[in-house]
Design a protein around this motif. Structure first.
Motif, short mmCIF file in Angstrom:
data_model
loop_
_atom_site.label_atom_id
_atom_site.label_comp_id
_atom_site.label_asym_id
_atom_site.label_seq_id
_atom_site.Cartn_x
_atom_site.Cartn_y
_atom_site.Cartn_z
N PHE A 245 0.85 -0.68 -0.14
CA PHE A 245 -0.21 0.18 -0.26
C PHE A 245 1.10 1.44 -0.02
O PHE A 245 0.50 2.38 -1.39
CB PHE A 245 -0.85 0.07 0.98
CG PHE A 245 -1.51 1.30 1.40
CD1 PHE A 245 -2.39 1.81 0.64
CD2 PHE A 245 -1.10 2.18 1.76
CE1 PHE A 245 -3.55 2.63 -0.07
CE2 PHE A 245 -1.94 3.25 2.23
CZ PHE A 245 -2.82 3.81 1.13
N ALA A 246 2.19 1.26 0.36
CA ALA A 246 2.89 1.97 0.67
C ALA A 246 3.53 2.62 -0.35
O ALA A 246 3.70 4.02 -1.13
CB ALA A 246 3.87 2.29 1.41
N GLU A 247 3.65 1.35 -1.14
CA GLU A 247 4.50 2.16 -2.87
C GLU A 247 3.37 2.48 -3.15
O GLU A 247 4.11 2.98 -4.06
CB GLU A 247 4.88 0.29 -2.93
CG GLU A 247 6.27 -0.34 -2.01
CD GLU A 247 6.26 -1.69 -2.60
OE1 GLU A 247 6.38 -1.34 -3.85
OE2 GLU A 247 6.82 -2.52 -1.17
N VAL A 248 2.31 1.81 -3.38
CA VAL A 248 1.49 2.23 -4.32
C VAL A 248 1.13 4.10 -3.81
O VAL A 248 0.83 4.77 -5.07
CB VAL A 248 -0.26 1.83 -4.37
CG1 VAL A 248 -1.16 2.05 -5.38
CG2 VAL A 248 0.00 0.44 -4.50
N ALA A 249 1.02 3.85 -2.98
CA ALA A 249 0.79 5.30 -2.25
C ALA A 249 2.12 6.20 -3.22
O ALA A 249 1.49 7.32 -3.72
CB ALA A 249 0.40 6.16 -0.92
N ALA A 250 3.20 5.68 -2.86
CA ALA A 250 4.47 6.73 -3.12
C ALA A 250 4.00 6.84 -5.12
O ALA A 250 4.33 8.20 -5.50
CB ALA A 250 5.65 6.26 -2.58
N PHE A 251 3.83 5.68 -5.29
CA PHE A 251 3.59 5.81 -6.82
C PHE A 251 2.57 6.85 -7.59
O PHE A 251 2.67 7.77 -8.52
CB PHE A 251 2.93 4.09 -7.28
CG PHE A 251 3.10 4.13 -8.70
CD1 PHE A 251 4.43 3.03 -9.02
CD2 PHE A 251 2.69 4.66 -9.91
CE1 PHE A 251 4.82 2.55 -10.37
CE2 PHE A 251 2.86 3.82 -10.85
CZ PHE A 251 3.68 3.85 -11.85
#
Ligand code: FES
Ligand code: FES
Lengths: 299, 169
Positions: A245-251
Motif C-alpha cells: 500500500f505504501a509503495e502504491v501511494a508513493a507511486f
C-alpha cells in the motif's frame, strides 16, 4: 443564443432519434437531462440549430440485470441508479457514485449517458464505469458499434461519438465473489459537489492475498477521466500488505506530480490522491468480502 | 416559434414558445406564475424548483419543450380548495422557517416531493431532500423542523380522515 435553435423534437422512440440524427447530422444535438447542455447554451459555448430531446424514452432508460451482465440504459438518471436494487445490494460503489452527484434536483434529471458523452474530466460516474471495464453501445441508422468506455473517451469533453450516433447503453460484467469495487471522492461541498478528485478501484484477489487483477480509474486527475494503467501494472501479481500500500501511494503521488506539474492544484492533489486511493481500495476489499460471505451463505 | 401544450397545476395551456425557452421562463413569463423564483440560473440554488411528473427538478435546467406532455406542479398549486395553506406551508410559517422567502417555494416543493413518497422521513432524509435548495437566511434548522412537523400533520390528517385525500386541489 436566441433564434439559433430552429427545430426541437421530443423523440418518442429510438428509431425516431436515429432518423433525426441521420437527417441533421452535425446540426443536431441530443439533449437528455439538459443539466450540462442548457448551461453551455446560455454561456454561448454551443448553439445547436436542432435539439433532439431523448429524456422521455423509456426503452433506453432501463437498467437490465441479466445472468452475468448489467445493461444501463443511457438515459437512466442518477436517481434511477442510486435507487436501483442491484446497485444498492450488489454493487454499492456505483450507487455511491450516483448519490455523490449534485443535488436531488440534478440527480432526477442528469443521465449516465450525458455524463459519458459530455466527458468532463470530473464526471463522477466515469471512474467506477471505467474500473468495471464497461463497454458502450453506439447506434446509428446504419450500424451498431460496441467500444470500451476507456477508448470512447479521448480527451477533455471529447469522445468518439459520431454525429449520427446515439449512445444507447452501457454494459459491464457482474462481479464474482473474489472481486470487489470501491469508489471514493473528495468534493468541495456535499450537496453540489463537482468532483475535485475521485478514484474507483476494482480488485480481484486470490486466497493467498495475491492481487490477480486490478483496474483503477481516476476523475479530475488529468485532462480526462482515465484508467491508471501504470499503477495497475505495478500492483498486479503482488501481495496485499502495508508495504504494498505504501509503495502504491508513493507511486500515485509521483505520477500525480508529473501529470499536474505547473498546476495550482498539484500540491493538494499529490497528497489527497493517496487518501482517496486508500479509501477506494478498502471499500473494494470490503465489497469483495461481503460478496464472499453472501456466496457462502447461499450454499 | 412553436405551438405547444403544457399541463401546469392541472390546467392545460396552449401557447406559442421559442424553441430554446426554459421551463422557468415559461412558468414565470408566459404563464405569469411568479411564485417560482430564479436565483442562479445554473442548477445551484434550487429557487426555481418545480415538480415534473412528481419529481423535483430545477426549472432553469429544463427546456420548455422537454416538458410537453408532462405534469408540472408549481407552488401556486399547493393551497387547498378552501383557501387554507397546505400543511407544509403552514408548518413553515409556524416554525419560523421563512425569512426573506426567496428560497421558500423551492424548499416547500422539495419537501412535498419527499413527503409524497416517504410520509415518515428520518432527519437525514429531510436534510437530504433539501440539499439542493440554498437558503441564505434561516440556517436550515427551522426548515428541517418545519418539514418534520408537516410530516406529522399530514400523517395525522391521513389517519383522521381515512378516505379523504391529503394533497392538493
Ligand atoms: S435558478 Fe435554477 S437552480 Fe438556481
Ligand atoms: S428565507 Fe431567505 S433565502 Fe431562505
Amino acid at each position: 443564443m436566441r433564434d439559433l435553435v430552429q427545430n426541437v423534437y421530443q423523440a418518442k422512440d429510438t428509431d425516431s432519434i436515429l432518423n433525426l440524427l441521420d437527417q441533421y447530422q452535425d446540426e443536431a444535438k441530443i439533449v437528455a437531462g439538459g443539466t450540462d447542455l442548457i448551461i453551455q447554451m446560455r454561456e454561448g459555448n454551443v448553439s445547436p440549430p436542432v435539439l433532439i430531446d431523448i429524456s422521455s424514452i423509456l426503452e433506453i432508460r432501463e437498467i437490465k440485470e441479466e445472468k452475468n451482465t448489467i445493461e444501463l440504459g443511457s438515459t437512466a438518471t442518477f436517481t434511477d441508479i442510486e435507487k436501483h436494487v442491484f446497485f444498492n445490494h450488489s454493487l454499492s460503489a456505483i450507487a455511491k457514485a450516483a448519490r455523490s452527484i449534485g443535488s436531488p434536483q440534478i440527480r432526477n434529471r442528469a443521465t449516465v449517458g450525458g455524463n459519458i458523452c459530455n466527458a468532463s474530466p470530473a464526471a463522477d460516474m466515469l471512474p467506477p464505469l471505467l474500473a468495471m471495464d464497461a463497454m458502450v453501445v453506439l447506434k446509428s441508422k446504419q450500424q451498431t458499434r460496441v467500444l470500451p468506455l476507456s477508448e470512447f473517451i479521448t480527451g477533455k469533453e471529447e469522445t468518439l461519438l459520431k454525429s449520427n450516433e446515439l449512445l444507447e447503453k452501457i454494459r459491464f460484467q457482474k462481479l464474482n465473489p473474489n472481486e470487489g469495487l470501491g469508489f471514493s471522492k473528495l468534493g468541495v461541498r456535499n450537496a453540489l459537489a463537482i468532483a475535485r478528485l475521485s478514484l474507483a478501484v476494482y480488485v480481484e484477489w486470490d486466497e493467498n492475498d495475491m492481487c490477480q487483477n486490478v483496474r483503477i480509474a481516476s476523475g479530475a486527475l488529468g485532462i480526462k477521466a482515465q484508467r491508471e494503467w501504470d499503477v495497475e501494472r505495478f500492483m498486479k501479481g503482488k501481495c496485499l500488505n502495508n508495504s504494498l500500500f505504501a509503495e502504491v501511494a508513493a507511486f500515485l503521488e509521483e505520477s500525480t506530480m508529473k501529470r499536474l506539474a505547473g498546476r495550482s492544484t498539484m500540491n493538494f492533489k499529490r497528497y489527497a490522491v493517496q487518501g482517496v486511493f486508500k479509501q477506494a481500495l478498502d471499500e473494494a476489499l470490503e465489497d469483495m468480502e461481503r460478496r464472499m460471505i453472501y456466496e457462502k451463505g447461499s450454499f | 416559434m412553436r405551438k405547444a401544450v403544457f399541463n401546469v397545476n392541472n390546467k392545460e395551456y396552449t401557447v406559442e414558445i421559442e424553441e430554446d425557452l426554459r421551463l422557468l421562463d415559461l412558468i414565470r413569463n408566459t404563464l405569469n406564475l411568479t411564485g417560482t423564483k430564479e436565483g442562479c440560473g445554473e442548477g445551484e440554488c434550487g429557487a426555481c424548483s418545480v415538480l415534473m411528473d412528481g419529481e423535483v427538478v430545477n426549472s432553469c435546467l429544463v427546456l420548455a419543450f422537454q416538458a410537453e406532455g408532462k405534469k408540472i406542479e408549481t407552488i401556486e398549486n399547493l393551497d387547498r380548495e378552501d383557501g387554507t395553506l397546505h400543511p407544509i406551508q403552514q408548518a413553515f410559517l409556524e416554525e419560523g422557517a421563512i425569512q426573506c422567502g426567496f428560497c421558500t417555494p423551492g424548499m416547500v416543493l422539495s419537501a412535498k416531493a419527499l413527503l409524497d413518497k416517504n410520509p415518515a422521513p428520518s432527519k437525514h432524509d429531510i436534510r437530504e431532500s433539501i440539499s439542493g435548495n440554498l437558503c441564505r437566511c434561516t440556517g436550515y434548522n427551522k426548515i428541517a423542523e418545519a418539514i418534520e412537523k408537516a410530516a406529522e400533520t399530514l400523517e395525522k390528517e391521513e389517519s383522521d380522515s381515512g378516505t379523504a385525500r391529503r394533497g392538493t386541489k
